[in-house]
Design an enzyme around this catalytic site. Structure first.
Site, PDB file in Angstrom:
ATOM      1  N   ASN A   1      -5.314  21.904-122.394  1.00 21.41           N
ATOM      2  CA  ASN A   1      -4.790  20.941-123.529  1.00 21.41           C
ATOM      3  C   ASN A   1      -6.106  20.503-124.073  1.00 21.41           C
ATOM      4  O   ASN A   1      -7.456  21.002-123.644  1.00 21.41           O
ATOM      5  CB  ASN A   1      -4.537  19.654-122.532  1.00 21.41           C
TER       6      ASN A   1
ATOM      7  N   GLU B   1      -6.383  23.785-116.454  1.00 24.63           N
ATOM      8  CA  GLU B   1      -5.977  23.325-115.026  1.00 24.63           C
ATOM      9  C   GLU B   1      -5.016  24.565-114.630  1.00 24.63           C
ATOM     10  O   GLU B   1      -4.334  24.958-114.962  1.00 24.63           O
ATOM     11  CB  GLU B   1      -5.151  22.182-115.141  1.00 24.63           C
TER      12      GLU B   1
ATOM     13  N   ARG C   1      10.718  17.197-127.644  1.00 17.56           N
ATOM     14  CA  ARG C   1       9.667  16.308-127.342  1.00 17.56           C
ATOM     15  C   ARG C   1       9.282  15.417-128.510  1.00 17.56           C
ATOM     16  O   ARG C   1       8.626  14.321-127.974  1.00 17.56           O
ATOM     17  CB  ARG C   1       8.552  17.039-126.608  1.00 17.56           C
TER      18      ARG C   1
ATOM     19  N   GLU D   1      -0.488  20.465-125.000  1.00 16.95           N
ATOM     20  CA  GLU D   1      -0.224  21.488-123.816  1.00 16.95           C
ATOM     21  C   GLU D   1       0.246  23.025-124.234  1.00 16.95           C
ATOM     22  O   GLU D   1       1.154  23.051-124.930  1.00 16.95           O
ATOM     23  CB  GLU D   1       0.507  20.933-122.773  1.00 16.95           C
TER      24      GLU D   1
ATOM     25  N   GLU E   1     -11.723  15.965-124.906  1.00 16.83           N
ATOM     26  CA  GLU E   1     -11.428  16.794-123.478  1.00 16.83           C
ATOM     27  C   GLU E   1     -10.896  17.982-123.970  1.00 16.83           C
ATOM     28  O   GLU E   1      -9.817  18.158-124.747  1.00 16.83           O
ATOM     29  CB  GLU E   1     -10.568  15.870-122.719  1.00 16.83           C
TER      30      GLU E   1
ATOM     31  N   GLY F   1       7.495  21.230-110.844  1.00 20.88           N
ATOM     32  CA  GLY F   1       7.838  19.846-111.054  1.00 20.88           C
ATOM     33  C   GLY F   1       7.710  18.932-109.802  1.00 20.88           C
ATOM     34  O   GLY F   1       8.403  17.853-109.771  1.00 20.88           O
TER      35      GLY F   1
ATOM     36  N   ASP G   1      -9.568  21.316-121.690  1.00 24.12           N
ATOM     37  CA  ASP G   1      -8.923  21.431-120.274  1.00 24.12           C
ATOM     38  C   ASP G   1      -8.482  22.634-120.166  1.00 24.12           C
ATOM     39  O   ASP G   1      -7.486  23.324-120.761  1.00 24.12           O
ATOM     40  CB  ASP G   1      -7.635  20.511-120.261  1.00 24.12           C
TER      41      ASP G   1
END
Ligand SMILES: *[C@@H]1O[C@H](CO)[C@@H](O)[C@H](O)[C@H]1NC(C)=O
Length: 285
Positions: free
Chosen positions: A118, A103, A273, A128, A99, A197, A101
């Site tokens: 992404n 957005e 992360r 991302e 994929e 968020g 992306d």
């Protein structure tokens, strides 16, 4: 399939044919959901998606593509678009899908949209990168392009490159190259997470929300019944050889300018992360 094709493409059991498409929404796309909220207008020159409290809407390409330079002009939901998301992407199907992306996360009037990007390979994303834009994407149409060839996936806005996902298969990193993808777009409500968020909710008194599309163009290899058909001349109208295209030094400089000034999130810079270490492409790209 002719023997000529079979002999040319020994390793692949499919044939190749030239396709270059100019914008023709009825021919190239199906509005797939939204119960009338997606429309093709103005003598086939304009497609609009809308969202209200009952539903969003979406469309998808009739063709599947395996490599291409795919351009679309979008004009995003104006005004208070907080909570809305306009997704525009390429995707294959199944649990190990690929994929690519774009957005667009809406915002309250006057606050900037977030452009989220992404890349998924073999069902795995987590790559991302997010940007702000250097213009108001609701005032006018701008061109959003995906250049996908055997060596690069390059995201571009008005021909300015934002990111370049390179083919690093030789280093053990997967790259989308076997699974044909369709173009999808949808406008939907994501006020549980999209704007700050999820703090800012969709203001339904502003509905319906509308995003517009025009001037679709694909210089692409089209997949049909197990075969892929690539243009014999892999160049676009500007003469660029998209199939072999890479960023030249001027374009790389422009991409660095965008990333320095407009990038607001980069997974490769998010060490927290990835406590086990950043994804391997981060140190190679
Ligand atoms: C909305 O605007 C605020 C304030 O500028 C910003 O922090 C936020 O990233 C913007 N985008 C989204 C999708 O919330």
């Amino acid at each position: 399939m002719t023997t000529r094709y079979t002999s040319i493409f020994l390793l692949v059991s499919f044939s190749l044919v030239a396709i270059a498409l100019a914008g023709n929404f009825n021919q190239d796309f199906d509005i797939t959901w939204g119960n009338g909220r997606g429309k093709i207008l103005n003598n086939d020159q304009l497609l609009t998606l809308s969202l209200d409290q009952n539903s969003g809407s979406g469309f998808q390409s009739r063709n599947e593509y395996l490599y291409g330079k795919i351009d679309m002009q979008l004009k995003l939901v104006p005004g208070n678009s907080a909570g809305t998301v306009t997704a525009y992407y390429l995707s294959s199907q199944g649990p190990t899908h690929d994929e690519i992306d774009f957005e667009f996360l809406g915002n309250i009037s006057g606050d900037p949209y977030t452009l989220h990007t992404n890349v998924f390979t073999q069902g795995k994303g987590n790559r991302e990168m997010q940007f702000k834009l250097w213009f108001d994407p609701t005032n006018d149409f701008h061109t959003y392009s995906i250049l996908w060839n055997p060596r690069h996936v390059i995201f571009m806005v008005d021909n300015v490159p934002l990111r370049d996902y390179k083919n690093l298969e030789s280093k053990g990193i997967s790259f989308p190259k076997n699974q044909p993808m369709r173009i999808y777009s949808s406008l939907w409500n994501a006020d549980d997470w999209a704007t700050r968020g999820g703090l800012v909710k969709t203001d339904w008194s502003q509905a319906p929300f509308t995003a517009s599309y025009r001037n679709f163009n694909a210089n692409a290899c089209v997949w049909s019944s197990g075969s892929t058909n690539c243009p014999a001349m892999k160049t676009n109208v500007a003469g660029d050889n998209w199939f072999n295209q890479e960023l030249d030094s001027t374009s790389q400089e422009r991409m660095r300018w965008v990333q320095r000034n407009y990038m607001i999130y980069n997974y490769c810079a998010d060490a927290k992360r990835f406590p086990q270490g950043l994804p391997p492409e981060c140190s190679l790209a």
